[in-house]
Structure formats: C-alpha cells, structure tokens
Design a protein around this motif. Structure first.
Motif, PDB file in Angstrom:
ATOM      1  N   GLY A 390      42.191  36.730  34.965  1.00 49.66           N
ATOM      2  CA  GLY A 390      43.239  35.806  35.349  1.00 49.66           C
ATOM      3  C   GLY A 390      43.471  35.724  36.851  1.00 49.66           C
ATOM      4  O   GLY A 390      42.916  36.494  37.632  1.00 49.66           O
ATOM      5  N   GLU A 391      44.308  34.774  37.241  1.00 51.93           N
ATOM      6  CA  GLU A 391      44.556  34.522  38.655  1.00 51.93           C
ATOM      7  C   GLU A 391      45.305  35.656  39.337  1.00 51.93           C
ATOM      8  O   GLU A 391      45.145  35.894  40.529  1.00 51.93           O
ATOM      9  N   GLY A 392      46.128  36.372  38.586  1.00 48.15           N
ATOM     10  CA  GLY A 392      46.933  37.421  39.193  1.00 48.15           C
ATOM     11  C   GLY A 392      46.103  38.524  39.826  1.00 48.15           C
ATOM     12  O   GLY A 392      46.477  39.069  40.863  1.00 48.15           O
ATOM     13  N   LEU A 393      44.982  38.880  39.202  1.00 47.89           N
ATOM     14  CA  LEU A 393      44.113  39.938  39.708  1.00 47.89           C
ATOM     15  C   LEU A 393      42.922  39.396  40.496  1.00 47.89           C
ATOM     16  O   LEU A 393      42.108  40.174  40.989  1.00 47.89           O
ATOM     17  N   ALA A 394      42.809  38.091  40.621  1.00 52.42           N
ATOM     18  CA  ALA A 394      41.633  37.498  41.254  1.00 52.42           C
ATOM     19  C   ALA A 394      41.529  37.869  42.723  1.00 52.42           C
ATOM     20  O   ALA A 394      42.527  37.881  43.448  1.00 52.42           O
ATOM     21  N   ASP A 395      40.305  38.177  43.167  1.00 50.17           N
ATOM     22  CA  ASP A 395      40.059  38.312  44.601  1.00 50.17           C
ATOM     23  C   ASP A 395      39.344  37.077  45.140  1.00 50.17           C
ATOM     24  O   ASP A 395      39.087  36.967  46.335  1.00 50.17           O
ATOM     25  N   ASN A 396      39.008  36.147  44.218  1.00 54.20           N
ATOM     26  CA  ASN A 396      38.364  34.872  44.572  1.00 54.20           C
ATOM     27  C   ASN A 396      37.063  35.077  45.346  1.00 54.20           C
ATOM     28  O   ASN A 396      36.683  34.257  46.173  1.00 54.20           O
ATOM     29  N   ARG A 397      36.383  36.165  45.040  1.00 58.64           N
ATOM     30  CA  ARG A 397      35.130  36.510  45.719  1.00 58.64           C
ATOM     31  C   ARG A 397      34.084  36.873  44.669  1.00 58.64           C
ATOM     32  O   ARG A 397      34.265  37.810  43.904  1.00 58.64           O
ATOM     33  N   GLY A 398      33.005  36.128  44.640  1.00 59.44           N
ATOM     34  CA  GLY A 398      31.951  36.389  43.677  1.00 59.44           C
ATOM     35  C   GLY A 398      31.062  37.547  44.082  1.00 59.44           C
ATOM     36  O   GLY A 398      31.010  37.941  45.260  1.00 59.44           O
ATOM     37  N   GLU A 399      30.340  38.103  43.118  1.00 61.19           N
ATOM     38  CA  GLU A 399      29.388  39.177  43.359  1.00 61.19           C
ATOM     39  C   GLU A 399      28.292  39.063  42.302  1.00 61.19           C
ATOM     40  O   GLU A 399      28.534  39.359  41.131  1.00 61.19           O
ATOM     41  N   PHE A 400      27.111  38.588  42.741  1.00 61.82           N
ATOM     42  CA  PHE A 400      26.041  38.239  41.807  1.00 61.82           C
ATOM     43  C   PHE A 400      26.588  37.233  40.800  1.00 61.82           C
ATOM     44  O   PHE A 400      27.115  36.204  41.209  1.00 61.82           O
ATOM     45  N   THR A 401      26.538  37.514  39.495  1.00 61.94           N
ATOM     46  CA  THR A 401      27.002  36.514  38.524  1.00 61.94           C
ATOM     47  C   THR A 401      28.495  36.638  38.217  1.00 61.94           C
ATOM     48  O   THR A 401      29.035  35.853  37.436  1.00 61.94           O
ATOM     49  N   ALA A 402      29.175  37.613  38.804  1.00 65.93           N
ATOM     50  CA  ALA A 402      30.622  37.744  38.624  1.00 65.93           C
ATOM     51  C   ALA A 402      31.338  36.729  39.498  1.00 65.93           C
ATOM     52  O   ALA A 402      31.013  36.578  40.670  1.00 65.93           O
ATOM     53  N   ASN A 403      32.331  36.049  38.919  1.00 68.22           N
ATOM     54  CA  ASN A 403      33.100  35.112  39.728  1.00 68.22           C
ATOM     55  C   ASN A 403      34.352  35.790  40.269  1.00 68.22           C
ATOM     56  O   ASN A 403      34.574  36.986  40.075  1.00 68.22           O
ATOM     57  N   GLY A 404      35.188  35.041  40.963  1.00 63.94           N
ATOM     58  CA  GLY A 404      36.330  35.595  41.662  1.00 63.94           C
ATOM     59  C   GLY A 404      37.459  36.076  40.786  1.00 63.94           C
ATOM     60  O   GLY A 404      38.412  36.683  41.286  1.00 63.94           O
ATOM     61  N   GLN A 405      37.410  35.811  39.481  1.00 70.03           N
ATOM     62  CA  GLN A 405      38.439  36.298  38.566  1.00 70.03           C
ATOM     63  C   GLN A 405      37.904  37.354  37.603  1.00 70.03           C
ATOM     64  O   GLN A 405      38.648  37.847  36.752  1.00 70.03           O
ATOM     65  N   GLU A 406      36.643  37.705  37.723  1.00 73.60           N
ATOM     66  CA  GLU A 406      36.025  38.630  36.771  1.00 73.60           C
ATOM     67  C   GLU A 406      35.918  40.041  37.345  1.00 73.60           C
ATOM     68  O   GLU A 406      35.564  40.229  38.518  1.00 73.60           O
ATOM     69  N   TRP A 407      36.199  41.014  36.479  1.00 74.59           N
ATOM     70  CA  TRP A 407      36.092  42.425  36.824  1.00 74.59           C
ATOM     71  C   TRP A 407      35.435  43.177  35.675  1.00 74.59           C
ATOM     72  O   TRP A 407      35.607  42.815  34.510  1.00 74.59           O
ATOM     73  N   ARG A 408      34.710  44.218  36.016  1.00 76.91           N
ATOM     74  CA  ARG A 408      34.139  45.067  34.968  1.00 76.91           C
ATOM     75  C   ARG A 408      35.250  45.883  34.318  1.00 76.91           C
ATOM     76  O   ARG A 408      36.162  46.355  34.990  1.00 76.91           O
ATOM     77  N   THR A 409      35.172  46.063  33.011  1.00 78.30           N
ATOM     78  CA  THR A 409      36.133  46.900  32.307  1.00 78.30           C
ATOM     79  C   THR A 409      36.015  48.345  32.805  1.00 78.30           C
ATOM     80  O   THR A 409      34.966  48.973  32.638  1.00 78.30           O
ATOM     81  N   PRO A 410      37.047  48.879  33.431  1.00 77.22           N
ATOM     82  CA  PRO A 410      36.944  50.263  33.929  1.00 77.22           C
ATOM     83  C   PRO A 410      37.062  51.255  32.774  1.00 77.22           C
ATOM     84  O   PRO A 410      37.839  51.032  31.836  1.00 77.22           O
ATOM     85  N   PRO A 411      36.320  52.357  32.797  1.00 74.11           N
ATOM     86  CA  PRO A 411      36.473  53.394  31.771  1.00 74.11           C
ATOM     87  C   PRO A 411      37.880  53.991  31.844  1.00 74.11           C
ATOM     88  O   PRO A 411      38.455  54.123  32.926  1.00 74.11           O
ATOM     89  N   LEU A 412      38.415  54.368  30.697  1.00 76.45           N
ATOM     90  CA  LEU A 412      39.751  54.960  30.664  1.00 76.45           C
ATOM     91  C   LEU A 412      39.725  56.474  30.471  1.00 76.45           C
ATOM     92  O   LEU A 412      40.773  57.131  30.624  1.00 76.45           O
ATOM     93  N   TRP A 413      38.551  57.033  30.133  1.00 78.70           N
ATOM     94  CA  TRP A 413      38.537  58.479  29.903  1.00 78.70           C
ATOM     95  C   TRP A 413      38.994  59.235  31.156  1.00 78.70           C
ATOM     96  O   TRP A 413      38.695  58.887  32.279  1.00 78.70           O
TER      97      TRP A 413
END
Length: 472
Positions: A390-413
């Motif tokens: 979503g827009e709230g967490l967006a850095d609006n900066r792509g990285e390879f195929t990730a767009n500016g609103q996408e983040w990898r799911t961080p591990p919770l362990w």
C-alpha cells in the motif's frame, strides 16, 4: 482419595505434555529452526551457532564471526587481511549495524549519524540504456553519490552527506475507540560535499535486519517459493505475491531474489559482498570497484587495502568464512507455547489471514555441502515473496521487478527477542513502527483486510495477538 486422584491426573498430564513436546508437533512449534534451534535468552540470543553444527565446523563459524564483528581499518595498515575500509563508508564493521546479530534502528532526530540505517539512492530510468541497466543493477544510481549514501569517510576527507529524519504522526482508531498515533518518516540529505544531488533522486531508508536463520532461508527450495506465487490473485483472496528476479553476479544471469527488504539479492554470498562494498567501502571478487562515482576523486587519491596479498581488499577465503557464519546463526526457540493467551493469538493471526504471507512452516532442501541446514522443518513465518503493502509504506522506488509499493515478507521468527537483544522495538524497513502493534497497523495493500480485522479486535484480543508474536 480425591487429592490422590488429582495427583495422578497431574502426573499423567505432565508425562503427556512431555511426550507431545518431545515427539509430537509441538516440538516443531518450539524449534523454529528445526534441529538448528538453540535455547538461549538475553542479549546473545541471536549470536549462537546452529545447535546441530558439528564441533569440527565451529571454528569456521568463529573465524567468520571475527570478520563480521571486529572493525576494519583504512589502508595502509599493519593489520593484514583487515584493512581497506572506505574511503567512503557507512560503518567500519558489520556488527555495528547488525548489533548482536540483531535488528538495526533509525536515528533519533538529533543524532549525528544514522549508524544502523542507510539510505538507498536512485533516479528514474528514462533512457533505453538506463532501462537496460535495470536488468543487472536493479535501479539507476544517483550520478554523483551512487546507489547508497555514505555518511562517513576516512580521516581528513569529507563524507558524502548527513542523513536527516523527521516524523509526522497520523492517528488510527480501533473499533473500541482506542487511538494509536503512528509516525511516518521523512528523510532528507544535507551537507552534500560532492556537489548537488539530482532533483529527481529517490530516497529509501533501510534499517539492518536480523541475521538469524539466513542459511535456512537460503535452503528453502526455489520451487516451493515459486509455488507460493499468485501474481494475478487467481484464488481471489486478495494476496498476489510474486518472486523478485534479480541479477546474480556469480552466475551472470537473472535468478530468484531472497535477501534484502525487497529481495534484491539472490544469495548470502552476494548479499555479504555487496554489504562489504556499499557499507564498508571494501572491494571483493564480486564487487571489484570502490564505491565511488566518476565524480568523486577520493577513491583515486587514497591507497587500496591489500593486506590479504590479493587483488581485492577482502579475499575469497574471508568471504567464505563470513558466508558460513551468516548461514549458521541459529534461531532461538519459541517461548510460552503453553499459554492460553498465546494460543488464542495464534488463532487470531490465522483468522486475520496473516499466515497467507507469513508462512508458518516449510521444509528446507537437501543441501549436501550444508548438512546442518538440510531437510529441516522450520517456522520462519515468511514466503520470501514481494507483496504490495500500500501507499502508506511505499518508498516509490523500484528494485529489479519490485515496484515502489512492494516489499518482501520479513521473517517473524525471533521477533519477540528484539527488546532483550537490541534494547528497542523498532520494526519495518525504516524502523518507523515503535512496537509490533504499530507495525501491524502500517499494513496496507494486500494486507489491508488483515489490518482491518485487527482494528476490530478488542483489547484482550489485541493483547493475545501480540503475545503470540512475542512468543516467536
């Protein structure tokens, strides 16, 4: 007689619990990292080798730890194999960012240096040549300052600039009327010492993630991760994770991304070498050039570190040791599984749909050269996929195929150990969340329905959810 009967029931119950813990599913719940899991609490809970790592291999772990923990120094120096720092850098040792092998934090508003947070820099890809470079670089570096701002330099030379961070607050209300004030950071760069920065520069703040369990994440079969993808949301659940496709320097081809906040690195070897280069200014076989741009002459004016008698400032042998260390840092065991509150929270976690992305269980591949990590049932609570948050967490900066609103799911362990290991509870990619509840409330995009579910929970239910997360 009643008291005697009750004692018998208690004894039977204890034996049953012991049997389940030792032989049943609960053993997997406690041992988040499978047989690699350690039972350790306190400040060093993230700093132990895998429990099943043979004694014969623990020396390799310790040697890797020494290069990860101890500071590097500028060249030339009499300390062989540990010189070559800079000339521009963010820190002089890996452990400075990954404190106690744990989580970094953002600077306070009056801090002189960010220390365990860095700023990624890039400009939009406009020309055909720039768009082609995205395939191998992931983003287009800022012309003067490169892909990452270095706020330190060797003595007698200026750093690139100073990171400034300010916060705005925004209120979020629960259904029962409870209000939480979230903070959203605004990042800027001042004291630019090498000329102006491009006006269309995109900034993205990143805090250092924990180091535990990384070798296990690397051992998750690629086929499993790809099977978790649902790019077009064909099942209609609102979750459409996708794998990042990134450039492997070693293989010279595009492969699956696993590491970093946007899964921009394919392997621990490349992640480590990139950190040596970008964070410490140290060259290697994978990244042979100093982290200066053509507009910065400082790298040509100062000597390279060659204490290792090789071509690069960090040798392949040292990289191998650091890789082995980062592969075998153990995940500490879960706690308080017998708590009814924790069990209620786990059920709420599933009902909210959080486990759609934070996958609770997976089995690692058979990796013959890494037997301690092979065929382990683990509970990392991640799918390693990119999700639109979503827009709230967006850095609006792509990285390879990730767009500016996408983040990898961080591990919770291990997330419940953050306070005792690192002395804080700052979460998310830029550390904006001051606790786990704030981190949950920042979820949007594909996780919007989960956020809304949590907003409708009453306080006892919220407490149960947090008790579950802190049990991990």
């Amino acid at each position: 007689m009643f008291k005697s009967f009750r004692r018998i029931l208690v004894v039977i119950s204890c034996f049953a619990s012991l049997f389940i813990f030792t032989f049943g599913a609960a053993a997997y719940d406690v041992r988040s990292g499978g047989a690699t899991t350690v039972k350790k609490e306190g400040a060093n809970a993230f700093s132990l080798p895998a429990a099943n790592l043979p004694i014969s291999k623990r020396l390799d772990f310790s040697v890797g730890n020494s290069f990860f923990r101890n500071p590097w120094i500028p060249a030339p120096a009499t300390t062989e194999a540990r010189d070559g720092l800079g000339p521009l850098f963010n820190t002089n040792g890996c452990q400075n960012c990954h404190v106690k092998d744990g989580r970094g934090h953002p600077p306070e508003e009056n801090d002189l240096h960010a220390v365990s947070m860095l700023i990624r820099l890039s400009i939009p890809a406009v020309t055909d040549k720039q768009k082609q470079l995205l395939l191998t670089q992931g983003s287009i570096p800022e012309p003067t300052y490169g892909g990452q701002l270095q706020d330190f330099a060797v003595t007698g030379h200026p750093a690139e600039g100073k990171i400034n961070i300010h916060y705005q607050t925004q209120a979020v209300s629960f259904a029962d009327g409870t209000v939480v004030n979230l903070r959203k950071p605004t990042v800027s760069i001042s004291n630019l010492n090498y000329g102006p920065m491009a006006k269309d520069t995109m900034l993205s703040a990143r805090v250092a993630p924990p180091m535990i369990g990384l070798g296990l994440l690397e051992a998750i079969p690629e086929s499993t991760i790809l099977a978790w993808q649902d790019i077009n949301d064909e099942d209609g659940d609102g979750i459409s994770g996708k794998a990042n496709q990134v450039w492997s320097v070693e293989q010279q081809q595009t492969v699956l991304g696993r590491f970093g906040w946007k899964a921009g690195q394919p392997s621990l070897m490349q992640q480590n070498a990139a950190a040596f280069n970008g964070d410490l200014g140290i060259t290697s076989r994978l990244f042979p050039s100093e982290n200066c741009t053509a507009k910065q002459s400082i790298c040509n004016e100062l000597p390279n570190g060659n204490g290792n008698s090789g071509e690069f400032e960090v040798s392949d042998k040292i990289l191998d040791f650091v890789e082995f260390y980062s592969q075998h840092l153990a995940v500490p065991s879960r706690r308080n599984l017998d708590s009814l509150q924790v069990q209620e929270g786990e059920a709420l976690f599933a009902k909210a749909g959080c486990d759609s992305c934070h996958k609770p269980s997976v089995i690692t591949a058979d990796v013959p050269e890494l037997p301690a990590l092979s065929k382990q049932r683990i509970s990392p609570y991640t799918d390693l996929l990119l999700h639109d948050m979503g827009e709230g967490l967006a850095d609006n900066r792509g990285e390879f195929t990730a767009n500016g609103q996408e983040w990898r799911t961080p591990p919770l362990w291990g997330i419940g150990y953050t306070q005792e290991v690192n002395g804080h509870t700052y979460f998310l990619h830029d550390g904006r969340a001051r606790n786990l509840l704030e981190a949950v409330l920042w979820h949007g995009g594909e996780a919007k329905s989960a956020q809304q579910y949590v907003l409708n929970l009453d306080k006892p239910q919220r407490d149960a959810l947090l008790a579950f997360l802190n049990s991990l």
